[in-house]
Design a protein around this motif. Structure first.
Motif, PDB file in Angstrom:
ATOM      1  N   ASP A  96       8.831  13.766  19.274  1.00  0.00           N
ATOM      2  CA  ASP A  96       9.351  12.443  18.929  1.00  0.00           C
ATOM      3  C   ASP A  96       8.827  11.935  17.593  1.00  0.00           C
ATOM      4  OD1 ASP A  96      11.169  11.768  20.832  1.00  0.00           O
ATOM      5  OD2 ASP A  96       9.761  10.735  22.143  1.00  0.00           O
ATOM      6  N   HIS A 125       5.838   8.129  20.864  1.00  0.00           N
ATOM      7  CA  HIS A 125       6.612   8.246  19.628  1.00  0.00           C
ATOM      8  C   HIS A 125       6.486   6.976  18.805  1.00  0.00           C
ATOM      9  CE1 HIS A 125       9.842   5.518  20.950  1.00  0.00           C
ATOM     10  NE2 HIS A 125       9.748   6.093  22.118  1.00  0.00           N
ATOM     11  N   GLU A 132       8.579   5.020  15.929  1.00  0.00           N
ATOM     12  CA  GLU A 132       9.816   4.937  15.175  1.00  0.00           C
ATOM     13  C   GLU A 132       9.552   4.696  13.693  1.00  0.00           C
ATOM     14  OE1 GLU A 132      12.824   5.434  15.828  1.00  0.00           O
ATOM     15  OE2 GLU A 132      13.081   5.351  17.991  1.00  0.00           O
ATOM     16  N   GLU A 185      24.618   5.395  22.559  1.00  0.00           N
ATOM     17  CA  GLU A 185      23.370   6.148  22.536  1.00  0.00           C
ATOM     18  C   GLU A 185      22.517   5.895  23.768  1.00  0.00           C
ATOM     19  OE1 GLU A 185      19.316   6.128  19.874  1.00  0.00           O
ATOM     20  OE2 GLU A 185      21.225   6.058  18.788  1.00  0.00           O
ATOM     21  N   GLY A 212      14.287  14.415  25.080  1.00  0.00           N
ATOM     22  CA  GLY A 212      14.187  13.968  23.694  1.00  0.00           C
ATOM     23  C   GLY A 212      14.428  15.044  22.658  1.00  0.00           C
ATOM     24  N   ARG A 259      14.667  11.677  17.987  1.00  0.00           N
ATOM     25  CA  ARG A 259      14.290  10.536  17.149  1.00  0.00           C
ATOM     26  C   ARG A 259      13.909  10.976  15.745  1.00  0.00           C
ATOM     27  NH1 ARG A 259      12.483   8.709  22.248  1.00  0.00           N
ATOM     28  NH2 ARG A 259      13.334   6.662  22.792  1.00  0.00           N
ATOM     29  N   LYS A 272      17.104  11.827  13.918  1.00  0.00           N
ATOM     30  CA  LYS A 272      17.836  10.604  13.573  1.00  0.00           C
ATOM     31  C   LYS A 272      17.173   9.890  12.402  1.00  0.00           C
ATOM     32  CE  LYS A 272      17.777   7.061  16.359  1.00  0.00           C
ATOM     33  NZ  LYS A 272      18.035   6.134  17.490  1.00  0.00           N
ATOM     34  N   LYS A 273      15.837   9.927  12.370  1.00  0.00           N
ATOM     35  CA  LYS A 273      15.109   9.317  11.265  1.00  0.00           C
ATOM     36  C   LYS A 273      15.431  10.023   9.951  1.00  0.00           C
ATOM     37  CE  LYS A 273      11.755   6.817   9.351  1.00  0.00           C
ATOM     38  NZ  LYS A 273      11.823   5.353   9.242  1.00  0.00           N
ATOM     39  N   LYS A 290      21.990   7.502  11.459  1.00  0.00           N
ATOM     40  CA  LYS A 290      22.624   7.193  12.733  1.00  0.00           C
ATOM     41  C   LYS A 290      23.688   8.224  13.060  1.00  0.00           C
ATOM     42  CE  LYS A 290      24.743   3.369  15.263  1.00  0.00           C
ATOM     43  NZ  LYS A 290      25.220   1.963  15.191  1.00  0.00           N
TER      44      LYS A 290
END
Length: 378
Positions: free
Chosen positions: A120, A157, A159, A240, A274, A297, A300-301, A305
């Motif tokens: 993550d 995790h 973000e 999502e 995940g 995650r 996606k980072k 998106k």
């Protein structure tokens, strides 16, 4: 940068370099915490530490690339970005491995929690202070040996972490270990750590690959209509917060801050826990592809998106997970029109074919666990 920050940074760099050097040079450190497992390549256990040579497979192992075996034929490792690769893939591309097992065993449940937490995260790679050795030892609960590492894989995790970046110091550097042959040559490492892999050749399919126009039609229909030729519209868009295994994720090809045409998207498939699995071009030269797992995650980072699509008919999860385990130890040629990330994602859901070759470990009795597989249109 003030003096205090400079001193702290210097101390961290010194500690990181010292811990890395100690790991490779100090036999006492290795002997205190690890045993060498001579049959570990063929019969690894979750938590086994794999050491791959950075350049040649000679007797010197200074600077070896480190990864941790997760089970199901997968190894997690840090090489610029955090990824899972198939064990056989790494043996083919990097050469023979040495396998170390932590003395006294380890808590398997705690290891899996650390793996999920690590997948993550997005952490900045640094060859001195945050490299593959630091990551592997933290994952095995030996963080006290890596005081330089600026994160803990036991954390949840984050973000807001910085994205992965860093030199390719832990990437394969020995060209002879990587095959770009049109016949998809592959090495089959033997079960004895440190031995020289054998080389065999073969094709993944006995029939010619479908024409470019047919294969491109699959991609076009999926991207524009979310349908499959002769099957109709088989996908629906979902939010999502309902993400589940078997969902296809479409990411923009550019970075999270870049602009991308919606017609050109990168496809991945959510595996649960995940993690996502995807297929991408492995290099700017040649067509050898890479089948890898990454954290959702973190991806996606990095990519921005995503759009999520779910097969209207239920996904056969048993078949899906069987395919995931298989492809993680396969090699495939990447072709923008004939064999790309969308063909790969749709293959995992049993909708189209994907062309690949199974990479095998040769056992001590000379047998193999399987062979090259031909994937026909389903």
């Amino acid at each position: 940068m003030n003096l205090l920050t400079q001193v702290s940074s210097s101390r961290q760099a010194v500690a990181g370099a010292a811990s890395t050097a100690a790991f490779f040079l100090c036999e006492g450190l290795l002997g205190q915490h690890f045993d060498v497992v001579h049959d570990g390549v063929a019969e690894p256990q979750p938590g086994d530490l794999f050491l791959f040579p950075l350049a040649s497979g000679g007797p010197g192992w200074w600077g070896a690339h480190a990864g941790v075996y997760c089970g199901d034929g997968e190894i997690i490792h840090l090489e610029g970005e955090l990824q899972k690769h198939g064990k056989n893939h790494l043996l083919r591309t990097r050469g023979p491995a040495k396998v170390l097992r932590r003395r006294g065993g380890l808590d398997a449940a705690a290891l899996q929690r650390r793996i999920r937490a690590a997948m993550d995260q997005t952490v900045e790679y640094d060859a001195v202070t945050c490299n593959c050795v630091h990551f592997a030892l933290n994952l095995l609960g030996l963080g006290q040996l890596t005081g330089a590492m600026p994160f803990s894989v036991s954390d949840v995790h984050q973000e807001g972490c910085e994205g992965w970046c860093g030199p390719s110091a832990c990437r394969p550097t020995h060209p002879s270990l990587i095959s770009h042959s049109p016949s998809w040559s592959c090495q089959q490492p033997s079960s004895v750590a440190g031995s020289v892999p054998e080389r065999t050749t073969g094709r993944s399919s006995s029939s010619p690959m479908s024409s470019s126009s047919q294969r491109q039609c699959v991609v076009t229909e999926f991207l524009l209509c979310k349908s499959i030729p002769r099957r109709g519209k088989v996908f629906e868009k979902v939010p999502e917060n309902t993400l589940q295994p078997g969902d296809i994720l479409l990411f923009p090809l550019g970075s999270s801050s870049g602009q991308s045409c919606i017609s050109f998207l990168h496809a991945a498939v959510y595996c649960g826990d995940g993690e996502v699995i995807h297929f991408q071009n492995g290099s700017k030269r040649g067509s050898h592809g890479r089948i890898i797992k990454e954290g959702f995650r973190a991806m996606k980072k990095e990519r921005g998106k995503c759009l999520i699509y779910r097969k209207k008919d239920k996904v056969d999860l048993n078949d899906f997970y069987m395919k995931v385990r298989e492809v993680m130890n396969c090699e495939a040629q990447y072709h923008l029109g004939k064999n790309n990330c969308i063909h790969f994602a749709l293959y995992l859901l049993g909708l189209v074919d994907f062309y690949m070759e199974l990479v095998e470990i040769k056992k001590e009795d000379g047998s193999c666990g399987g062979g090259a597989r031909s994937n026909q249109m389903v």
